[in-house]
Design a protein around this motif. Structure first.
Motif, PDB file in Angstrom:
ATOM      1  N   PRO A   1      14.092  47.431  41.059  1.00 10.40           N
ATOM      2  CA  PRO A   1      13.477  46.595  42.269  1.00 10.40           C
ATOM      3  C   PRO A   1      12.052  46.790  42.452  1.00 10.40           C
ATOM      4  CG  PRO A   1      14.898  48.860  42.108  1.00 10.40           C
ATOM      5  CD  PRO A   1      14.598  48.197  40.852  1.00 10.40           C
ATOM      6  N   GLU A   2      10.937  47.566  41.042  1.00  9.50           N
ATOM      7  CA  GLU A   2       9.865  47.344  41.232  1.00  9.50           C
ATOM      8  C   GLU A   2       9.453  45.678  41.248  1.00  9.50           C
ATOM      9  OE1 GLU A   2      11.747  47.579  37.283  1.00  9.50           O
ATOM     10  OE2 GLU A   2      11.642  48.115  38.580  1.00  9.50           O
ATOM     11  N   VAL A   3      10.705  45.293  40.719  1.00 16.24           N
ATOM     12  CA  VAL A   3       9.935  43.617  40.509  1.00 16.24           C
ATOM     13  C   VAL A   3       9.087  42.592  41.249  1.00 16.24           C
ATOM     14  CG1 VAL A   3      11.410  43.639  37.878  1.00 16.24           C
ATOM     15  CG2 VAL A   3      12.702  42.519  40.385  1.00 16.24           C
ATOM     16  N   PHE A   4       9.303  42.842  42.570  1.00 13.84           N
ATOM     17  CA  PHE A   4       8.964  42.782  44.091  1.00 13.84           C
ATOM     18  C   PHE A   4       7.789  42.269  44.476  1.00 13.84           C
ATOM     19  CE2 PHE A   4      13.205  44.081  45.033  1.00 13.84           C
ATOM     20  CZ  PHE A   4      13.951  42.625  44.996  1.00 13.84           C
ATOM     21  N   GLU A   5       6.976  41.093  45.084  1.00 11.41           N
ATOM     22  CA  GLU A   5       5.679  41.422  45.093  1.00 11.41           C
ATOM     23  C   GLU A   5       6.136  40.160  45.914  1.00 11.41           C
ATOM     24  OE1 GLU A   5       3.363  37.926  42.725  1.00 11.41           O
ATOM     25  OE2 GLU A   5       3.570  40.739  41.829  1.00 11.41           O
ATOM     26  N   GLU A   6       4.617  40.265  47.363  1.00 14.85           N
ATOM     27  CA  GLU A   6       4.630  39.440  48.404  1.00 14.85           C
ATOM     28  C   GLU A   6       4.053  38.149  47.669  1.00 14.85           C
ATOM     29  OE1 GLU A   6       3.181  39.113  52.829  1.00 14.85           O
ATOM     30  OE2 GLU A   6       3.392  41.090  51.833  1.00 14.85           O
ATOM     31  N   GLN A   7       4.423  36.905  48.606  1.00 19.73           N
ATOM     32  CA  GLN A   7       3.675  35.995  48.284  1.00 19.73           C
ATOM     33  C   GLN A   7       3.762  34.736  49.102  1.00 19.73           C
ATOM     34  OE1 GLN A   7       4.795  33.486  44.717  1.00 19.73           O
ATOM     35  NE2 GLN A   7       4.260  34.679  43.684  1.00 19.73           N
ATOM     36  N   ASP A   8       2.458  34.392  49.629  1.00 18.54           N
ATOM     37  CA  ASP A   8       2.583  33.333  50.228  1.00 18.54           C
ATOM     38  C   ASP A   8       3.003  31.991  50.544  1.00 18.54           C
ATOM     39  OD1 ASP A   8       1.789  31.982  52.840  1.00 18.54           O
ATOM     40  OD2 ASP A   8       0.348  31.692  52.661  1.00 18.54           O
ATOM     41  N   ILE A   9       4.060  31.031  50.389  1.00 19.85           N
ATOM     42  CA  ILE A   9       4.182  30.207  50.076  1.00 19.85           C
ATOM     43  C   ILE A   9       4.603  29.169  51.352  1.00 19.85           C
ATOM     44  CG2 ILE A   9       5.573  31.458  48.360  1.00 19.85           C
ATOM     45  CD1 ILE A   9       8.515  31.503  49.385  1.00 19.85           C
ATOM     46  N   ALA A  10       5.012  28.432  51.022  1.00 25.71           N
ATOM     47  CA  ALA A  10       5.613  27.165  51.734  1.00 25.71           C
ATOM     48  C   ALA A  10       7.152  26.709  52.707  1.00 25.71           C
ATOM     49  CB  ALA A  10       5.382  25.597  50.799  1.00 25.71           C
ATOM     50  N   VAL A  11       6.456  27.243  53.852  1.00 28.77           N
ATOM     51  CA  VAL A  11       7.605  26.506  54.522  1.00 28.77           C
ATOM     52  C   VAL A  11       8.847  25.412  54.074  1.00 28.77           C
ATOM     53  CG1 VAL A  11       9.524  26.149  57.032  1.00 28.77           C
ATOM     54  CG2 VAL A  11       7.400  27.333  56.619  1.00 28.77           C
ATOM     55  N   PRO A  12      10.237  25.417  53.412  1.00 28.33           N
ATOM     56  CA  PRO A  12      10.745  24.270  52.834  1.00 28.33           C
ATOM     57  C   PRO A  12      11.349  23.161  53.999  1.00 28.33           C
ATOM     58  CG  PRO A  12      12.452  26.710  53.563  1.00 28.33           C
ATOM     59  CD  PRO A  12      10.643  26.942  53.385  1.00 28.33           C
ATOM     60  N   ASN A  13      11.581  22.615  53.542  1.00 34.24           N
ATOM     61  CA  ASN A  13      11.446  21.244  53.938  1.00 34.24           C
ATOM     62  C   ASN A  13      13.234  21.325  54.368  1.00 34.24           C
ATOM     63  OD1 ASN A  13       9.038  20.229  54.032  1.00 34.24           O
ATOM     64  ND2 ASN A  13       8.620  19.461  52.012  1.00 34.24           N
ATOM     65  N   ILE A  14      13.917  20.472  54.781  1.00 35.62           N
ATOM     66  CA  ILE A  14      15.361  20.354  54.950  1.00 35.62           C
ATOM     67  C   ILE A  14      15.957  18.739  55.504  1.00 35.62           C
ATOM     68  CG2 ILE A  14      15.177  21.990  56.808  1.00 35.62           C
ATOM     69  CD1 ILE A  14      15.862  20.402  59.266  1.00 35.62           C
ATOM     70  N   LYS A  15      17.024  18.906  54.676  1.00 39.69           N
ATOM     71  CA  LYS A  15      17.108  17.357  54.264  1.00 39.69           C
ATOM     72  C   LYS A  15      17.968  17.336  55.689  1.00 39.69           C
ATOM     73  CE  LYS A  15      17.722  18.562  49.502  1.00 39.69           C
ATOM     74  NZ  LYS A  15      18.813  18.053  48.392  1.00 39.69           N
ATOM     75  N   GLU A  16      19.296  16.655  55.976  1.00 34.28           N
ATOM     76  CA  GLU A  16      19.751  15.705  57.239  1.00 34.28           C
ATOM     77  C   GLU A  16      20.875  16.188  57.036  1.00 34.28           C
ATOM     78  OE1 GLU A  16      22.068  12.186  55.000  1.00 34.28           O
ATOM     79  OE2 GLU A  16      20.119  11.775  55.985  1.00 34.28           O
ATOM     80  N   THR A  17      21.548  17.139  56.318  1.00 36.56           N
ATOM     81  CA  THR A  17      22.424  17.989  56.955  1.00 36.56           C
ATOM     82  C   THR A  17      22.277  19.413  56.855  1.00 36.56           C
ATOM     83  OG1 THR A  17      23.006  18.562  54.052  1.00 36.56           O
ATOM     84  CG2 THR A  17      24.236  16.874  55.507  1.00 36.56           C
ATOM     85  N   GLN A  18      20.793  19.814  57.225  1.00 41.39           N
ATOM     86  CA  GLN A  18      20.402  20.654  56.614  1.00 41.39           C
ATOM     87  C   GLN A  18      19.869  21.996  57.862  1.00 41.39           C
ATOM     88  OE1 GLN A  18      17.770  21.302  53.344  1.00 41.39           O
ATOM     89  NE2 GLN A  18      19.416  21.300  52.306  1.00 41.39           N
ATOM     90  N   VAL A  19      19.415  22.838  57.851  1.00 44.38           N
ATOM     91  CA  VAL A  19      19.231  23.591  59.148  1.00 44.38           C
ATOM     92  C   VAL A  19      17.650  24.440  58.796  1.00 44.38           C
ATOM     93  CG1 VAL A  19      18.790  25.355  61.382  1.00 44.38           C
ATOM     94  CG2 VAL A  19      21.097  23.803  60.808  1.00 44.38           C
ATOM     95  N   LEU A  20      16.570  25.078  59.731  1.00 45.11           N
ATOM     96  CA  LEU A  20      15.434  25.575  59.108  1.00 45.11           C
ATOM     97  C   LEU A  20      15.578  26.597  60.028  1.00 45.11           C
ATOM     98  CD1 LEU A  20      12.789  26.516  57.556  1.00 45.11           C
ATOM     99  CD2 LEU A  20      11.582  25.423  59.307  1.00 45.11           C
ATOM    100  N   VAL A  21      16.253  27.965  59.943  1.00 45.68           N
ATOM    101  CA  VAL A  21      15.930  29.001  60.956  1.00 45.68           C
ATOM    102  C   VAL A  21      14.430  29.940  60.289  1.00 45.68           C
ATOM    103  CG1 VAL A  21      17.987  31.215  60.810  1.00 45.68           C
ATOM    104  CG2 VAL A  21      18.519  28.754  59.825  1.00 45.68           C
ATOM    105  N   GLU A  22      14.672  30.818  61.456  1.00 46.03           N
ATOM    106  CA  GLU A  22      13.112  32.178  61.442  1.00 46.03           C
ATOM    107  C   GLU A  22      14.336  33.227  61.525  1.00 46.03           C
ATOM    108  OE1 GLU A  22      10.272  34.326  63.617  1.00 46.03           O
ATOM    109  OE2 GLU A  22      11.275  32.327  64.841  1.00 46.03           O
ATOM    110  N   MET A  23      14.454  33.740  59.731  1.00 42.70           N
ATOM    111  CA  MET A  23      14.909  35.029  59.256  1.00 42.70           C
ATOM    112  C   MET A  23      14.637  35.910  60.278  1.00 42.70           C
ATOM    113  SD  MET A  23      15.551  37.550  57.735  1.00 42.70           S
ATOM    114  CE  MET A  23      13.547  38.394  56.445  1.00 42.70           C
ATOM    115  N   TYR A  24      15.661  37.108  60.718  1.00 44.90           N
ATOM    116  CA  TYR A  24      15.740  37.886  62.052  1.00 44.90           C
ATOM    117  C   TYR A  24      16.065  38.761  60.388  1.00 44.90           C
ATOM    118  CZ  TYR A  24      14.153  36.039  65.833  1.00 44.90           C
ATOM    119  OH  TYR A  24      14.330  35.079  67.032  1.00 44.90           O
ATOM    120  N   ALA A  25      16.937  39.160  59.528  1.00 48.51           N
ATOM    121  CA  ALA A  25      17.783  40.092  59.399  1.00 48.51           C
ATOM    122  C   ALA A  25      18.008  38.951  58.407  1.00 48.51           C
ATOM    123  CB  ALA A  25      18.727  40.873  60.600  1.00 48.51           C
ATOM    124  N   THR A  26      18.448  40.246  57.311  1.00 46.59           N
ATOM    125  CA  THR A  26      18.473  39.930  55.572  1.00 46.59           C
ATOM    126  C   THR A  26      19.446  41.026  55.230  1.00 46.59           C
ATOM    127  OG1 THR A  26      18.501  38.675  54.258  1.00 46.59           O
ATOM    128  CG2 THR A  26      16.714  39.596  54.309  1.00 46.59           C
TER     129      THR A  26
END
Length: 322
Positions: free
Chosen positions: A12-37
């Motif tokens: 579990p120590e391998v995690f770190e926070e990064q600022d990355i680009a918002v991913p692009n979607i394809k025509e069959t995809q959906v961009l979701v704002e994550m509330y819970a995982t």
């Protein structure tokens, strides 16, 4: 956007926070704002490197296969959801440990207003895994006898409920203090695997659903003690469904037993059936812990997921009151 990434295989120590680009979607995809995982078994296996021979990743990698959130953008060919819809879905390649996630339209369903984002996130992979293992791979029939290992766990506690509702005779393994919990889910018999050899305690079964990762396996076959005992409790021509041994189908067949590794494929039909079962109060998902969407929170969730015992699912919450 904020993402909690893993830079290497490890604990579990391998995690770190990064600022990355918002991913692009394809025509069959959906961009979701994550509330819970969540922390799923898949996340743990990938993070540790145990599954790198099955699913290799490029670093930095964002884990998180189960998620719930709100649709922010849709592709040109998306018709099932619209912007603003609350959804739950499965990201097979990960991505849930981030502010925004891309999902295929076929890998999500709408969350009814009576179900929280936390419950929905906890249902996705575990619900699909239990559903497809029992009905697609196991072809479970009313009246059959089934042994479900880890009956109090994320997949197990859902599988026990589904199998019982389908008319099966359900035997589950669980630690002693979880027996009442598992019986209340519908199990007909519960065996304490820490004190009792399940192979000597039950009559033959038609199906075994195995979620136990043996620490010691034979080098030439990859078979561990639990898997070997699973064969001994199965009837001739029974079914052994494994969630932990991808090579199981390559083993020599024993007594006509059909051994399969359950490759879970997200689809709208199964996800909708699962969420409807919850909406109709036929199926319940148990939340065993709630963690913040931070490096420390995710690391703590993974530590708790590796520790015994667990009941149900551990959820990572990004949005308050979701």
């Amino acid at each position: 956007m904020k993402a909690i990434v893993m830079q290497n295989y490890g604990g579990p120590e391998v995690f770190e926070e990064q600022d990355i680009a918002v991913p692009n979607i394809k025509e069959t995809q959906v961009l979701v704002e994550m509330y819970a995982t969540t922390v799923s078994s898949a996340d743990e296996l990938i993070r540790s490197g145990a599954f790198q021979h099955v699913f290799s990743v490029q670093f930095p990698h964002v884990l998180g296969v189960e998620l719930a959130g709100v649709v922010k953008e849709i592709g040109e060919k998306v018709t099932y959801v619209k912007v603003g819809d609350p959804i739950m879905g499965l990201a097979r390649n990960g991505g849930g440990y981030a502010d925004y996630v891309v999902l295929e339209e076929s890998a999500l369903t709408i969350i009814p207003p009576t179900i929280s984002f936390l419950e929905a996130a906890a249902l996705t992979a575990s619900g699909l895994t239990a559903w497809q293992s029992l009905f697609q791979y196991g072809k479970l029939q009313p009246g059959q006898r089934i042994l479900i290992h880890a009956g109090a766990g994320g997949v197990g506690h859902i599988a026990v409920q589904l199998a019982k509702q389908h008319g099966a005779y359900v035997i589950a393994t669980a630690r002693g203090h979880n027996h009442e919990f598992v019986r209340n889910l519908g199990a007909d018999e519960v065996i304490d695997y820490t004190t009792t050899d399940f192979a000597k305690a039950i009559s033959p079964v038609d199906i075994v659903l195995d979620m136990v990762r043996d620490k010691i396996v034979e080098l030439d076959t990859g078979i561990g003690e639990t898997e070997r005992k699973n064969y001994t409790v199965l009837k001739d021509s029974g079914k052994l469904i494994s969630l932990v041994a991808p090579s199981i189908a390559d083993h020599p067949q024993i007594r006509g037993i059909e051994a399969q590794f359950a490759y879970i494929m997200p689809n709208h039909k199964d996800l909708t059936a699962i969420i409807h079962s919850v909406e109709e109060q036929k199926l319940k998902v148990h939340l065993d812990g709630l963690f913040p969407f931070t490096v420390e929170g995710i690391a703590d969730a993974h530590r708790q997921n590796e520790a015994d015992p667990k009941r149900g699912k551990l959820v990572i919450q990004r949005k308050a009151h979701c």
